[in-house]
Design a protein around this motif. Structure first.
Motif, PDB file in Angstrom:
ATOM      1  N   CYS A 155       0.839  -1.192  -0.133  1.00 54.07           N
ATOM      2  CA  CYS A 155       0.060  -0.019   0.019  1.00 54.07           C
ATOM      3  C   CYS A 155       0.899   1.265   0.129  1.00 54.07           C
ATOM      4  N   TYR A 156       1.800   1.140   0.529  1.00 58.25           N
ATOM      5  CA  TYR A 156       2.970   2.172   0.677  1.00 58.25           C
ATOM      6  C   TYR A 156       3.965   2.122  -0.447  1.00 58.25           C
ATOM      7  N   LEU A 157       3.724   1.531  -1.539  1.00 57.53           N
ATOM      8  CA  LEU A 157       4.427   1.151  -2.817  1.00 57.53           C
ATOM      9  C   LEU A 157       6.018   0.679  -2.519  1.00 57.53           C
ATOM     10  N   ASP A 158       6.148   0.044  -1.342  1.00 57.73           N
ATOM     11  CA  ASP A 158       7.333  -0.569  -0.888  1.00 57.73           C
ATOM     12  C   ASP A 158       7.566  -2.055  -1.323  1.00 57.73           C
ATOM     13  N   PHE A 159       7.886  -2.217  -2.555  1.00 55.57           N
ATOM     14  CA  PHE A 159       7.805  -3.515  -3.250  1.00 55.57           C
ATOM     15  C   PHE A 159       8.915  -4.403  -2.580  1.00 55.57           C
ATOM     16  N   ALA A 160      10.072  -3.962  -2.169  1.00 59.42           N
ATOM     17  CA  ALA A 160      11.121  -4.573  -1.666  1.00 59.42           C
ATOM     18  C   ALA A 160      10.712  -5.107  -0.262  1.00 59.42           C
ATOM     19  N   GLY A 161      10.184  -4.255   0.397  1.00 64.36           N
ATOM     20  CA  GLY A 161       9.614  -4.514   1.739  1.00 64.36           C
ATOM     21  C   GLY A 161       8.650  -5.534   1.909  1.00 64.36           C
ATOM     22  N   ALA A 162       7.722  -5.369   0.897  1.00 64.80           N
ATOM     23  CA  ALA A 162       6.561  -6.564   0.795  1.00 64.80           C
ATOM     24  C   ALA A 162       7.272  -7.927   0.511  1.00 64.80           C
ATOM     25  N   TRP A 163       8.061  -7.844  -0.643  1.00 59.34           N
ATOM     26  CA  TRP A 163       8.883  -9.308  -1.031  1.00 59.34           C
ATOM     27  C   TRP A 163       9.639  -9.698   0.304  1.00 59.34           C
ATOM     28  N   SER A 164      10.288  -8.910   0.999  1.00 61.70           N
ATOM     29  CA  SER A 164      11.141  -9.280   2.262  1.00 61.70           C
ATOM     30  C   SER A 164      10.247  -9.994   3.327  1.00 61.70           C
ATOM     31  N   TYR A 165       8.954  -9.334   3.561  1.00 61.61           N
ATOM     32  CA  TYR A 165       8.114  -9.580   4.528  1.00 61.61           C
ATOM     33  C   TYR A 165       7.452 -11.000   4.297  1.00 61.61           C
ATOM     34  N   ASN A 166       6.878 -11.168   2.998  1.00 62.63           N
ATOM     35  CA  ASN A 166       6.324 -12.648   2.650  1.00 62.63           C
ATOM     36  C   ASN A 166       6.401 -12.645   1.173  1.00 62.63           C
ATOM     37  N   ARG A 167       6.908 -13.634   0.428  1.00 63.77           N
ATOM     38  CA  ARG A 167       6.842 -13.737  -0.804  1.00 63.77           C
ATOM     39  C   ARG A 167       5.425 -13.955  -1.514  1.00 63.77           C
TER      40      ARG A 167
END
Length: 96
Positions: free
Chosen positions: A59-71
Protein backbone atom coordinates in the motif's frame (compact mmCIF):
# COMPACT_ATOMS: atom_id res chain seq x y z
CA UNK A 1 -25.84 13.92 -3.61
CA UNK A 2 -28.64 11.45 -4.11
CA UNK A 3 -26.25 8.99 -5.78
CA UNK A 4 -24.15 8.94 -2.62
CA UNK A 5 -27.01 7.68 -0.49
CA UNK A 6 -27.86 5.05 -3.05
CA UNK A 7 -24.25 3.87 -3.43
CA UNK A 8 -23.02 4.63 0.10
CA UNK A 9 -22.21 1.00 0.86
CA UNK A 10 -20.17 0.61 -2.35
CA UNK A 11 -18.36 3.88 -1.58
CA UNK A 12 -17.60 2.67 1.94
CA UNK A 13 -16.17 -0.60 0.60
CA UNK A 14 -14.11 1.28 -1.97
CA UNK A 15 -12.64 3.60 0.66
CA UNK A 16 -12.02 0.91 3.29
CA UNK A 17 -8.42 0.15 2.21
CA UNK A 18 -7.56 3.81 2.67
CA UNK A 19 -8.19 3.35 6.38
CA UNK A 20 -4.87 1.52 6.57
CA UNK A 21 -3.20 4.91 6.31
CA UNK A 22 -4.93 5.96 9.53
CA UNK A 23 -3.25 3.15 11.47
CA UNK A 24 0.26 4.13 12.56
CA UNK A 25 2.86 2.05 10.73
CA UNK A 26 4.58 1.29 14.02
CA UNK A 27 1.58 -0.73 15.19
CA UNK A 28 1.67 -2.98 12.14
CA UNK A 29 5.42 -3.39 11.83
CA UNK A 30 6.09 -4.20 15.48
CA UNK A 31 7.56 -7.58 16.40
CA UNK A 32 6.72 -7.38 20.12
CA UNK A 33 3.35 -9.12 20.10
CA UNK A 34 2.69 -11.19 16.98
CA UNK A 35 -0.95 -12.04 16.34
CA UNK A 36 -0.18 -15.33 14.59
CA UNK A 37 -1.62 -18.18 16.66
CA UNK A 38 0.80 -20.74 15.21
CA UNK A 39 3.78 -18.52 15.97
CA UNK A 40 2.55 -17.88 19.52
CA UNK A 41 2.05 -21.59 20.23
CA UNK A 42 5.00 -23.17 18.42
CA UNK A 43 7.46 -20.30 18.14
CA UNK A 44 7.87 -20.97 14.40
CA UNK A 45 6.54 -18.83 11.59
CA UNK A 46 3.67 -20.11 9.45
CA UNK A 47 3.43 -19.55 5.67
CA UNK A 48 1.17 -16.56 6.27
CA UNK A 49 3.40 -14.81 8.78
CA UNK A 50 4.29 -11.33 7.55
CA UNK A 51 1.40 -11.08 5.10
CA UNK A 52 -0.19 -8.11 6.88
CA UNK A 53 3.13 -6.28 6.87
CA UNK A 54 3.70 -7.27 3.23
CA UNK A 55 0.28 -5.96 2.13
CA UNK A 56 0.81 -2.78 4.13
CA UNK A 57 4.19 -2.30 2.47
CA UNK A 58 2.49 -2.71 -0.91
CA UNK A 59 0.00 0.00 0.00
CA UNK A 60 2.97 2.30 0.62
CA UNK A 61 4.52 1.14 -2.70
CA UNK A 62 7.45 -0.49 -0.88
CA UNK A 63 7.78 -3.51 -3.15
CA UNK A 64 11.13 -4.67 -1.77
CA UNK A 65 9.76 -4.52 1.77
CA UNK A 66 6.66 -6.46 0.79
CA UNK A 67 8.80 -9.14 -0.85
CA UNK A 68 11.03 -9.41 2.22
CA UNK A 69 8.11 -9.81 4.65
CA UNK A 70 6.33 -12.56 2.71
CA UNK A 71 6.95 -13.69 -0.85
CA UNK A 72 3.40 -14.99 -1.14
CA UNK A 73 2.28 -11.38 -1.52
CA UNK A 74 2.70 -11.71 -5.31
CA UNK A 75 -0.19 -14.19 -5.29
CA UNK A 76 -2.31 -12.82 -2.46
CA UNK A 77 -2.33 -9.14 -3.45
CA UNK A 78 -3.80 -9.61 -6.97
CA UNK A 79 -6.40 -12.07 -5.66
CA UNK A 80 -7.33 -9.69 -2.86
CA UNK A 81 -7.64 -6.81 -5.33
CA UNK A 82 -9.85 -8.92 -7.61
CA UNK A 83 -12.17 -9.90 -4.76
CA UNK A 84 -12.31 -6.29 -3.53
CA UNK A 85 -13.24 -4.89 -6.98
CA UNK A 86 -15.79 -7.66 -7.52
CA UNK A 87 -17.35 -6.86 -4.14
CA UNK A 88 -17.63 -3.15 -5.04
CA UNK A 89 -19.21 -3.89 -8.44
CA UNK A 90 -21.69 -6.37 -6.95
CA UNK A 91 -22.65 -3.94 -4.18
CA UNK A 92 -23.11 -1.08 -6.67
CA UNK A 93 -25.29 -3.24 -8.93
CA UNK A 94 -27.50 -4.25 -6.02
CA UNK A 95 -27.95 -0.60 -5.01
CA UNK A 96 -29.95 0.25 -8.15
Amino acid sequence: MRWFWRYRRAVAIALAPLCIYLVPRGWIFTEEHPICLIRNITGHECPGCGMTRALTSLCYLDFAGAWSYNRGVIVVAPLLAYVWVKWIVRTAKNAK
